[in-house]
Design an enzyme around this catalytic site. Structure first.
Site, short mmCIF file in Angstrom:
data_model
loop_
_atom_site.label_atom_id
_atom_site.label_comp_id
_atom_site.label_asym_id
_atom_site.label_seq_id
_atom_site.Cartn_x
_atom_site.Cartn_y
_atom_site.Cartn_z
CG ASP A 1 -7.58 3.70 1.94
OD1 ASP A 1 -8.42 3.20 1.16
OD2 ASP A 1 -7.64 4.89 2.32
CE LYS B 1 -2.01 1.74 3.69
NZ LYS B 1 -2.91 2.00 4.84
#
Length: 234
Positions: free
Chosen positions: A146, A128
């Protein structure tokens, strides 16, 4: 009983939603403040388990104190902890930032690498974080999974996965690679503003017509309008 959605229909619906969100959020971008790849990398690491707004409150002092990877590598632990304490998990984050500076100096000449396979080897950096840096600092397309992105991808019926990496690949297969970074921003913005975790504002959602989860939040326009949160969130 409604027949299952075909792959072609799913792709068309997903891309239509993306086009609508692009029109609704033409200025979508990361809400972390930064002026270099290193600053974005540090800010993204700090953003774990806290808000972008909170990170943006501490980074002006942090970035003024630590300007290079070498500065992070040589940082005094207690000094750094005091600066970032309000972001939560500050001891672990401090350890990661110091180790990050050391790794960048030892392996990459103090420069943030431009490849995902290199970024994910750095302390405190997962896919991420790596995709945030690649997409926003280097212009390399990447999907940032997320909590907002994962929630909306499921609600839109784009994936049934719960693992972030599996979500990244499954959703990514629905869109041209060139759209990945902006798609991430649009879903995150929409998740923060309208498609909330507890009570999504379904009654004012611009993509309600194409969302299989329509109705899990208030559908009355006036009631839904009260749930909308205006940005920016930084």
């Amino acid at each position: 009983m409604k027949p299952p959605e075909t792959r072609t229909a799913l792709v068309r619906r997903a891309r239509r939603i993306n086009r609508i969100l692009a029109a609704v959020y033409p200025d979508a971008h990361t809400e972390l403040n930064f002026s270099s790849p290193l600053e974005l990398l540090v800010a993204t690491i700090l953003s774990a388990q806290t808000t972008d707004k909170r990170v943006n409150m501490v980074t002006p002092v942090l970035f003024a104190r630590y300007k290079s990877a070498a500065d992070y590598a040589a940082a005094d632990r207690e000094d750094m902890e005091k600066i970032i304490q309000s972001t939560g998990f500050y001891r672990a984050k401090t350890a990661n930032l110091i180790a990050l500076g050391q790794a960048l100096c030892d392996r990459y000449g103090g420069v943030v690498p431009r490849r995902l396979k290199d970024l994910v080897t750095l302390p405190g950096v997962g896919r991420k974080t790596a995709n945030v840096v690649l997409g926003n600092a280097f212009g390399v397309p990447g999907i940032t999974v997320d909590t907002h992105f994962a929630r909306l991808a499921k609600r839109f019926g784009w994936t049934t996965q719960t693992d972030p990496v599996k979500i990244e690949f499954e959703v990514g297969s629905l869109f041209p690679r060139s759209e990945w970074t902006m798609l991430s921003h649009r879903l995150i913005w929409h998740g923060r503003r309208i498609c909330h975790a507890r009570r999504p504002a379904c009654g004012v959602c611009p993509v309600a017509r194409w969302c299989p989860s329509f109705g899990i939040g208030p559908v009355d326009e006036k009631e839904a309008r009260k749930l909308v949160k205006e940005g920016p969130f930084s």
